[in-house]
Write an enzyme that holds these catalytic residues in place. Structure first.
Site, PDB file in Angstrom:
ATOM      1  N   ARG A 107       0.860  -1.188   0.000  1.00  0.00           N
ATOM      2  CA  ARG A 107       0.000   0.000   0.000  1.00  0.00           C
ATOM      3  C   ARG A 107       0.899   1.241   0.000  1.00  0.00           C
ATOM      4  O   ARG A 107       1.938   1.265   0.654  1.00  0.00           O
ATOM      5  CB  ARG A 107      -0.845  -0.035   1.275  1.00  0.00           C
ATOM      6  CG  ARG A 107      -1.829   1.094   1.447  1.00  0.00           C
ATOM      7  CD  ARG A 107      -2.944   0.985   0.488  1.00  0.00           C
ATOM      8  NE  ARG A 107      -4.093   1.805   0.851  1.00  0.00           N
ATOM      9  CZ  ARG A 107      -5.038   2.119  -0.021  1.00  0.00           C
ATOM     10  NH1 ARG A 107      -4.980   1.715  -1.277  1.00  0.00           N
ATOM     11  NH2 ARG A 107      -6.080   2.838   0.355  1.00  0.00           N
ATOM     12  N   THR A 379      -9.532   0.597  -9.450  1.00  0.00           N
ATOM     13  CA  THR A 379      -8.556  -0.314  -8.882  1.00  0.00           C
ATOM     14  C   THR A 379      -8.583  -1.500  -9.828  1.00  0.00           C
ATOM     15  O   THR A 379      -9.389  -1.528 -10.745  1.00  0.00           O
ATOM     16  CB  THR A 379      -9.010  -0.634  -7.439  1.00  0.00           C
ATOM     17  OG1 THR A 379      -8.936   0.566  -6.679  1.00  0.00           O
ATOM     18  CG2 THR A 379      -8.212  -1.707  -6.757  1.00  0.00           C
ATOM     19  N   ASN A 399      -6.026   4.428  -7.153  1.00  0.00           N
ATOM     20  CA  ASN A 399      -7.201   5.053  -6.544  1.00  0.00           C
ATOM     21  C   ASN A 399      -8.155   5.526  -7.630  1.00  0.00           C
ATOM     22  O   ASN A 399      -8.939   4.751  -8.123  1.00  0.00           O
ATOM     23  CB  ASN A 399      -6.857   6.164  -5.562  1.00  0.00           C
ATOM     24  CG  ASN A 399      -8.047   6.486  -4.678  1.00  0.00           C
ATOM     25  OD1 ASN A 399      -8.905   5.628  -4.482  1.00  0.00           O
ATOM     26  ND2 ASN A 399      -8.128   7.681  -4.160  1.00  0.00           N
ATOM     27  N   ASP A 421      -7.689   8.389   0.182  1.00  0.00           N
ATOM     28  CA  ASP A 421      -8.252   7.285   0.986  1.00  0.00           C
ATOM     29  C   ASP A 421      -8.065   7.516   2.487  1.00  0.00           C
ATOM     30  O   ASP A 421      -8.601   6.767   3.308  1.00  0.00           O
ATOM     31  CB  ASP A 421      -7.633   5.943   0.582  1.00  0.00           C
ATOM     32  CG  ASP A 421      -8.426   5.264  -0.524  1.00  0.00           C
ATOM     33  OD1 ASP A 421      -9.528   5.731  -0.859  1.00  0.00           O
ATOM     34  OD2 ASP A 421      -7.946   4.249  -1.062  1.00  0.00           O
ATOM     35  N   SER A 450      -7.697   0.886   3.223  1.00  0.00           N
ATOM     36  CA  SER A 450      -8.130   0.399   1.913  1.00  0.00           C
ATOM     37  C   SER A 450      -9.321  -0.535   2.070  1.00  0.00           C
ATOM     38  O   SER A 450      -9.596  -1.035   3.168  1.00  0.00           O
ATOM     39  CB  SER A 450      -6.959  -0.348   1.271  1.00  0.00           C
ATOM     40  OG  SER A 450      -7.372  -0.990   0.088  1.00  0.00           O
ATOM     41  N   SER A 451      -9.994  -0.770   0.958  1.00  0.00           N
ATOM     42  CA  SER A 451     -11.052  -1.795   0.938  1.00  0.00           C
ATOM     43  C   SER A 451     -10.659  -2.998   0.091  1.00  0.00           C
ATOM     44  O   SER A 451     -11.460  -3.928  -0.061  1.00  0.00           O
ATOM     45  CB  SER A 451     -12.343  -1.214   0.357  1.00  0.00           C
ATOM     46  OG  SER A 451     -12.854  -0.240   1.203  1.00  0.00           O
ATOM     47  N   GLY A 472     -13.655   0.493  -5.062  1.00  0.00           N
ATOM     48  CA  GLY A 472     -13.662   1.358  -3.883  1.00  0.00           C
ATOM     49  C   GLY A 472     -14.422   0.711  -2.741  1.00  0.00           C
ATOM     50  O   GLY A 472     -14.195  -0.449  -2.397  1.00  0.00           O
TER      51      GLY A 472
END
Ligand code: GLY
Length: 568
Positions: A107, A379, A399, A421, A450-451, A472
């Site tokens: 990340r 993404t 993103n 984010d 993050s997801s 997202g």
């Protein structure tokens, strides 16, 4: 098998191959989109046919699933510039044939000069465009560090894995209708947010069949090939990034780049009705939320109720509401904030979360504590399973679509806008009407929540599914629904991926449904008291199923995009 063939300017959407195919599987001007394949040995599925083919070729050349995932990511950085990247970050989850589970966190992180209030004006109001557009929106890229951290589990030399990407950047490749539309839609942003001429803008609008050539990106990829991660985080590439930052009031420094490290984390695993779910831990919220949702749902006879039955949809919406409320309140980078992860996933706690659940009646988010998610949807995900039984799931991101829309100067790649984010101003609604909390506030070196939910399902310690999606805040619910579709409702891989999805994220208190979601389902949900909001497509899920007894692989690429499977 469903295919779509691109040859020069001609595109035809057909049920079987409709033109003579080149014998070169990586032919950049003649490739086929394969939506649903069945193969015996190894399979790759990603957002672009050339990237999937690059990975499948590596498998055929003796690489394992990790090799293929690395080659596919590098190819995506060239052929899918909207989200594939070396200027962003991601997560890799893998189950190796020796039984080991892997989770690699690459990340992006906040630069050393980042600060909690960096996107606020003098009156304390959030200037949200600053965290979305241009130089200041970029976090320190993690992808290249992640690729080299993954090399520990690969078999082939890195030079072999990066070669397809270099070739595609140098010689170019023919773009699809969707890609042309995406590039044209971002043209004004590319012109406004760059200080150098980029490969993504040309005189005339892009159209399907045009060739995209990226010589500067090819040069950067060659530096990475010859110098390893230092070819990105030090030397010429790093200097290009920093020079671009200085031209555009960005804050990433040479020291930020040199100090960036990918982190190997303990993979998150949890049981679900005899399966083991293997997924990403923090700083992705995906794994914890998935565990919460599946934990809350496990005691209900959802399979018996049936796919998208009113009971099943309502229960799924209500567990989504609860998981997203917790996400907003508690989750952030575990290296910076204390997250009560064990408590949030404790079965007793999850049972207590369902005490207010009333079957067939909409709950509401009013009484739930403040907090929310704020993420763009651009993404990309790829899945690989090889003949040896190694399985990999990778989700990676810039993103927003094309990230910050800013290219790293002469280095020729797009930088992310992942700083968005973070919660730009904890406790205050953002431009989407959502609020964030202190757990996800900006701090130097911190990773933004993050997801992304790369996930593998194991059955008796053998990989059964590898899956994931962009989208997202909808990522977690799409992975959740896809898992329910295959594990509970018995849908085929292609159906599980492509049947219309719905989404609830606690706030706003609405159920989002995508095009094609049946009107009869909408009526059922409205009768229970849910407010329905129709929106665009949800996610682009990629899924591979491996039948343990036969080892046959079925790979499904999402029909919502140019997603494509490859294998042998
Ligand atoms: N930028 C999307 C995510 O990380 O969840």
């Amino acid at each position: 098998m469903r295919s779509l063939i691109l040859t020069g300017v001609a595109i035809c959407n057909v049920l079987v191959a409709c033109a003579q195919q080149s014998t070169d599987p990586l032919h950049p001007f003649d490739y086929t989109i394969e939506k649903d394949i069945t193969v015996q040995h190894g399979a790759v599925v990603s957002a672009h046919p050339l990237a999937s083919r690059a990975g499948a070729l590596i498998l055929q050349q003796g690489g394992n699933a990790v090799d293929a995932a690395i080659a596919t990511q590098l190819a995506l950085a060239v052929v899918y510039p909207g989200a594939g990247n070396i200027g962003g970050g991601g997560f890799l989850v893998a189950h190796l044939k020796n039984g080991r589970n892997i989770a690699i966190d690459y990340r992006e992180s906040a630069p050393a000069k980042a600060s909690r209030d960096m996107y606020l004006d003098s009156a304390g109001n959030a200037i949200t465009r600053l965290s979305l557009d241009g130089h200041l929106a970029a976090g320190i890229p993690g992808t290249v560090a992640g690729l080299f951290a993954s090399m520990k589990y690969a078999r082939l030399p890195f030079s072999k894995l990066i070669d397809p990407a270099i070739r595609l950047a140098e010689k170019g490749f023919v773009i699809t209708e969707q890609e042309a539309k995406g590039l044209n839609a971002s043209r004004e942003d590319f012109l406004r947010l760059n200080t150098v001429k980029t490969a993504f803008v040309k005189e005339q609008p892009w159209k399907a069949g045009d060739t995209l050539i990226q010589p500067q990106l090819a040069k950067t990829l060659k530096l990475i090939r010859s110098k390893g991660a230092a070819g990105f985080y030090e030397g010429e590439t790093a200097r290009s990034i920093v020079a671009e930052m200085q031209r555009g009031k960005g804050i990433i420094t040479l020291a930020d780049l040199k100090n960036y490290k990918a982190k190997e984390r303990q993979a998150l695993t949890f049981p679900y009705k005899g399966y083991t779910i293997l997924t990403m831990p923090l700083p992705s919220s995906g794994g914890i939320c998935l565990q919460q949702m599946m934990g809350m749902i496990a005691k209900y006879p959802i399979a018996q109720w049936g796919f998208q039955s009113p009971q099943a949809m309502q229960l799924m919406i209500e567990v989504e509401r609860r998981a997203y409320a917790d996400r907003a309140q508690y989750l952030g980078d575990p290296d910076f904030v204390k997250v009560p992860a064990a408590q949030l996933t404790n079965p007793k706690y999850l049972a207590s979360r369902m005490q207010q659940y009333v079957p067939m009646k909409a709950g509401n988010s009013d009484s739930t504590r403040a907090g929310a998610i704020k993420e763009s949807e651009e993404t990309t995900h790829l899945s690989v399973i090889d003949a040896e039984g190694n399985a990999v799931a990778v989700t990676t991101t810039l993103n927003g679509h094309f990230g910050s829309r800013t290219v790293a100067g002469e280095a020729g790649f797009l930088l992310n806008n992942e700083m968005d984010d973070f919660s730009v101003k904890p406790g205050v609604p953002n431009m989407y009407g959502l609020v964030g909390t202190e757990a996800n506030a900006i701090a130097p070196g911190k990773r933004m929540l993050s997801s992304m939910t790369p996930t593998i399902v194991l059955q008796q310690q053998q990989p059964l599914f590898s899956l994931g999606t962009p989208g997202g805040s909808t990522i977690i619910t799409s992975v959740f629904q896809t898992l329910m579709n295959v594990l509970e409702f018995g849908l085929s891989p292609a159906e599980a991926v492509n049947r219309p999805k719905f989404h609830h994220q606690w706030l706003p208190d609405v159920v989002y449904v995508e095009p094609g979601f049946p009107e009869s389902n909408i009526t059922e949900l409205e009768k229970m008291g849910y407010k329905i909001v129709k929106r665009g497509p949800i996610g682009r899920t990629e899924l591979i199923k491996r039948t343990p007894a036969t080892r046959v692989l079925e790979a499904a690429g999402d029909t919502r995009g140019d997603d494509s499977a490859a294998g042998y």
